[in-house]
Design an enzyme around this catalytic site. Structure first.
Site, PDB file in Angstrom:
ATOM      1  N   HIS A 210       4.382  -9.446  -1.937  1.00 28.60           N
ATOM      2  CA  HIS A 210       4.558  -8.045  -2.720  1.00 28.60           C
ATOM      3  C   HIS A 210       4.999  -8.340  -4.100  1.00 28.60           C
ATOM      4  O   HIS A 210       5.195  -7.450  -4.520  1.00 28.60           O
ATOM      5  CB  HIS A 210       5.630  -7.439  -1.748  1.00 28.60           C
ATOM      6  CG  HIS A 210       7.104  -8.076  -1.860  1.00 28.60           C
ATOM      7  ND1 HIS A 210       7.388  -8.930  -1.206  1.00 28.60           N
ATOM      8  CD2 HIS A 210       7.918  -7.552  -2.558  1.00 28.60           C
ATOM      9  CE1 HIS A 210       8.492  -9.455  -1.556  1.00 28.60           C
ATOM     10  NE2 HIS A 210       9.024  -8.441  -2.312  1.00 28.60           N
TER      11      HIS A 210
HETATM   12  C1  UD1 Z   1      12.056  -4.553  -4.259  1.00 26.45           C
HETATM   13  C2  UD1 Z   1      12.701  -5.721  -5.065  1.00 26.45           C
HETATM   14  C3  UD1 Z   1      12.361  -7.003  -4.608  1.00 26.45           C
HETATM   15  C4  UD1 Z   1      12.542  -7.098  -3.178  1.00 26.45           C
HETATM   16  C5  UD1 Z   1      11.653  -5.979  -2.373  1.00 26.45           C
HETATM   17  C6  UD1 Z   1      11.787  -6.138  -0.989  1.00 26.45           C
HETATM   18  C7  UD1 Z   1      13.689  -4.810  -7.311  1.00 26.45           C
HETATM   19  C8  UD1 Z   1      13.416  -5.210  -8.580  1.00 26.45           C
HETATM   20  N1  UD1 Z   1      12.716  -5.660  -6.463  1.00 26.45           N
HETATM   21  O1  UD1 Z   1      10.590  -4.611  -4.757  1.00 26.45           O
HETATM   22  O2  UD1 Z   1      13.248  -7.826  -5.104  1.00 26.45           O
HETATM   23  O3  UD1 Z   1      11.741  -8.503  -2.684  1.00 26.45           O
HETATM   24  O4  UD1 Z   1      12.077  -4.565  -2.923  1.00 26.45           O
HETATM   25  O5  UD1 Z   1      10.711  -5.192  -0.196  1.00 26.45           O
HETATM   26  O6  UD1 Z   1      14.613  -4.517  -6.769  1.00 26.45           O
HETATM   27  N2  UD1 Z   1       7.401   2.033  -2.168  1.00 26.45           N
HETATM   28  C9  UD1 Z   1       7.028   2.999  -1.218  1.00 26.45           C
HETATM   29  N3  UD1 Z   1       8.042   3.209  -0.360  1.00 26.45           N
HETATM   30  C10 UD1 Z   1       9.250   2.399  -0.354  1.00 26.45           C
HETATM   31  C11 UD1 Z   1       9.518   1.651  -1.250  1.00 26.45           C
HETATM   32  C12 UD1 Z   1       8.759   1.378  -2.187  1.00 26.45           C
HETATM   33  O7  UD1 Z   1       5.805   3.501  -1.308  1.00 26.45           O
HETATM   34  O8  UD1 Z   1      10.037   2.962   0.761  1.00 26.45           O
HETATM   35  C13 UD1 Z   1       6.424   1.742  -3.167  1.00 26.45           C
HETATM   36  C14 UD1 Z   1       6.401   2.449  -4.410  1.00 26.45           C
HETATM   37  O9  UD1 Z   1       4.978   2.629  -4.767  1.00 26.45           O
HETATM   38  C15 UD1 Z   1       6.959   1.826  -5.427  1.00 26.45           C
HETATM   39  C16 UD1 Z   1       6.563   0.384  -5.006  1.00 26.45           C
HETATM   40  O10 UD1 Z   1       6.538   0.337  -3.506  1.00 26.45           O
HETATM   41  O11 UD1 Z   1       6.778   2.070  -6.852  1.00 26.45           O
HETATM   42  C17 UD1 Z   1       7.561  -0.670  -5.668  1.00 26.45           C
HETATM   43  O12 UD1 Z   1       9.035  -0.263  -4.943  1.00 26.45           O
HETATM   44  P1  UD1 Z   1      10.278  -0.938  -5.677  1.00 26.45           P
HETATM   45  O13 UD1 Z   1      11.287  -0.525  -5.187  1.00 26.45           O
HETATM   46  O14 UD1 Z   1      10.109  -0.519  -7.262  1.00 26.45           O
HETATM   47  O15 UD1 Z   1      10.085  -2.426  -5.771  1.00 26.45           O
HETATM   48  P2  UD1 Z   1       9.697  -3.463  -4.633  1.00 26.45           P
HETATM   49  O16 UD1 Z   1       8.366  -3.941  -5.020  1.00 26.45           O
HETATM   50  O17 UD1 Z   1       9.847  -2.749  -3.307  1.00 26.45           O
END
Ligand code: UD1
Length: 374
Positions: A210
């Site tokens: 991811h």
């Molecule tokens: C975040 C953490 C990463 C961790 C990961 C675990 C940061 C910088 N990164 O990354 O270190 O390993 O979580 O999973 O904090 N999204 C959804 N639903 C959700 C959450 C996210 O659809 O419940 C999608 C959205 O499109 C979002 C993307 O995932 O824009 C990324 O989510 P984000 O929280 O920005 O970072 P992660 O990639 O999850």
């Protein structure tokens, strides 16, 4: 009798929940000494990324939900900061606990320290020495403003000392994520997720990918092609993070999705049950490098570096590099016994939360005391 110390923990993402659950349980057990407040920033908000974990781990409903959701790094960080400040002013905790290295961790640590509240960082001192990783920035910032640095591996101490941290701030307490695994082990073992999915124990590879460095660029397509090759030798099971799923959809997965058994993100118990019975894991996650080391399952990390070198030196982890072509080597590496001669690092045995509570009970909780200005 003194009033209980009020500890406020801030969680935001999937891996945070496993790190704080045993602390919440321990502080609840010691309710004469502690009063625990849980804040969920809402960085992760899908049921499959959040609610299921809180339920399974028995954490219960957070006391405050900030609903920050997704956004750019600046937006997400700013929203946590804006929305957490009034909560801290209202709750007046004696200390704020932040786990891990996500945006919510860094944002919460900054808000707390600027209000003059001491911060305790769980999983302190990890360094990948790669500042292109958002998590590395989050780690460095969170550590630099934390009074209490709770570490779970020797290199974390060395990293912090090299940055000039006073030794008295560092507490080697063990690994709270492994506390959760130990506590949940009977339920994990009873679940038999492999059989429920129709996979033969020891004959499949669990895949999670991811990280932006892989998923948000051209490398994802190469990784999927390499996995399709692996699937000829070993069943592949790929629970896909929403971010990965979106990138896969954009690529147009077609029949590959079924060949690789691409499924929705799994709950904690189901995922750990699958992992425990697998032939190995291919990942770019931090936590899975540790969980596989504890379980004695070979782990192949598709990154150029790891902030968890102990999992390579002592544990079951092999660093493949951010080189998707190397995925094709995984079945042979497993066959050759990669990671089989591993040991579990010291203090990864289920009592980290109790040690953290002991530190919290005894520490002087004022910023000046630890900063040396008292
Ligand atoms: C975040 C953490 C990463 C961790 C990961 C675990 C940061 C910088 N990164 O990354 O270190 O390993 O979580 O999973 O904090 N999204 C959804 N639903 C959700 C959450 C996210 O659809 O419940 C999608 C959205 O499109 C979002 C993307 O995932 O824009 C990324 O989510 P984000 O929280 O920005 O970072 P992660 O990639 O999850």
């Amino acid at each position: 009798m003194p009033r209980p110390r009020r500890i406020l923990s801030v969680v935001g993402t999937r891996p945070n929940f496993m790190k704080v659950a045993p602390i919440a349980a321990e502080l609840a057990r010691r309710r004469v000494e502690f009063d625990h407040v849980l804040v969920h920033t809402g960085q992760h908000y899908d049921d499959s990324m959040s609610r299921v974990f809180l339920e399974e781990l028995g954490v219960g409903e957070p006391d405050h939900l900030l609903e920050v959701g997704s956004g750019s790094h600046a937006q997400q960080t700013a929203r946590v900061m804006e929305r957490l400040e009034p909560v801290l002013l209202h709750e007046q905790p004696d200390l704020v606990l932040v786990p891990g290295d996500v945006n919510s961790t860094m944002a919460a640590a900054l808000v707390a320290v600027k209000l003059g509240l001491p911060v305790g960082h769980i999983e302190a001192g990890l360094r990948s020495f790669d500042r292109t990783m958002p998590e590395e920035i989050n780690r460095v910032v969170a550590d630099s403003v934390s009074e209490l640095l709770f570490i779970h591996s020797p290199e974390a101490r060395a990293n912090l000392l090299a940055e000039g941290v006073e030794p008295g701030r560092i507490h080697d307490v063990g690994n709270t994520m492994i506390d959760t695994l130990v506590a949940m082990r009977p339920r994990i073992d009873a679940l038999g997720a492999a059989a429920a999915h129709g996979f033969e124990p020891g004959r499949y590879l669990v895949v999670t990918l991811h990280r932006p460095a892989l998923v948000d660029g051209a490398l994802l397509a190469d990784a999927l092609l390499a996995l399709a090759k692996v699937a000829e030798a070993l069943t592949v099971v790929f629970p896909a993070h929403p971010r990965t799923r979106t990138a896969m959809d954009a690529l147009g997965l077609g029949a590959l999705g079924e060949r690789l058994h691409v499924v929705e993100p799994l709950g904690y118990l189901e995922f750990l049950s699958l992992l425990a019975d697998s032939a190995g894991a291919l990942t770019d996650s931090g936590g899975i490098q540790e969980e596989t080391t504890y379980l004695g399952i070979p782990c192949f990390t598709l990154r150029d570096n790891t902030e968890r070198p102990i999992t390579v030196e002592m544990g079951t982890n092999t660093l493949l590099g951010l080189v998707p072509e190397r995925i094709a080597e995984v079945p042979a590496l497993i066959e050759q016994g990669a990671g089989r001669a591993a040991r579990v690092p010291p203090l990864w045995e289920g009592h980290a939360a109790a040690r953290i509570a002991d530190v919290l009970a005894g520490a002087r909780l004022d910023v000046a005391a630890v900063a040396g200005a008292a």
